[in-house]
Design an enzyme around this catalytic site. Sequence first.
Site: not given
Ligand code: HOZ
Length: 429
Positions: A144, A239, A267
Amino acid sequence: MNLSRSEELFEKSLKLMPGGVNSPVRSFGAVGGIPPFLARGQGAHVWDVDGNEYVDFLGSWGPLILGHANPIVVEAVQKAAADGTSFGAPTEKELQLAELITNALPSIEMMRLVSSGTEATMSAVRMARSYVGRSKIIKFNGNYHGHADGLLVKAGSGLATHGVPTSAGVPQSYAAETLVAEYNDISSVLELFAANINQVAAIIVEPVAGNMGIVPPNPGFLEALRKVTRDEGALLIFDEVISGFRVGLHGAQGLYGVTPDLTCLGKIIGGGLPVGAYGGREEIMRMAAPLGPTYQAGTLSGNPLAVSAGIACLTELGRPGIYERLDALGVLAEQGVRSAADATGTQVTVNRVGSAFTAFFAQSPIRDWSEAAGADTERYARYFHCLLEQGVYTAPSQFEAGFVSLAHTDADLDFAADKIRVALESQRD
Ligand code: HOZ
């Protein structure tokens, strides 16, 4: 467990926000039930609006490597806020954060700060296309890279959680520019290059996959990506939005000794505030406006609050022994799951890199999306709820990571191990 206030708030939120949330996985769609509305965090613990306390392994999905409300980060943000929350003009702090990042990741010779990981990957791909002069990119099934259109193809994370391989609303013509290979399978990459001669601008990869659960690269996989991109005149984009400053001070590129052309970060570099960054070889980054023809901009890029939090966080992470401590905590977390699984005769596959880990309800190794997708998500949902009820907060999806922070104590991990044993025991076949 009393969740009455959360229930009330969720009901109201459902009317105003799709799924009652601002990011899909938070809605608990994959595990069912009501998400507790969180009110406060301190160290490794969070409290919801009904006063329930949890040991937190979500860590806001990765950024909180120092734990919640770390006093050094809080003070930095407070000071910065008092001096003005946004300027839309250069500040010395942006330079400081850029120096901390480029010192830790020497492959980044020149970089840009943005406001999210999604912006970072979207911009890095644009830069790669512009530099190489080709349009196609290769990504991996189950990786992702945020929610930019062309990257939402077989994208793991929230899409996998909700069973959507590729987002609706992405034009087919656009998705066609994204070729999908299998993670940890270099032959699938070579096949795509062979079928798309001189058309591939870049490979984008999570060097440690974190959005189908944690899946480390097989030995030699990243090296092979490096080689094939060089041979084919394409760029290699790492990434490292999750792995950057998580798996080590020098990211996955330092851990595995493979140097990408471009790196995406997010992050942790914002210390819990919204920041992203992308950067890499100077000649590629010189494609960015105003030096070059490739546009990318942002009113809140390099926002002083976020940048101050990032400086505080990365400065802490640069102290000696930090990653050894994080790794030791990660080992304890892994051992906690493994010994609970042994004690209860449960088949669990634990993948861990440093302080990031995932316990898959599976009997065999998890090395790619098809193996991750075979994990038992219903068992995970039961396990998740049993943990939550006992005061352990972990990701509400089998396809996400758990994170340990420096604020976790051995006692927190013992507490969690005990609850994990109860959770596994209670849902035994
Ligand atoms: N899918 C995101 C983390 N891999 C979610 C992030 C979120 O909901 O804050």
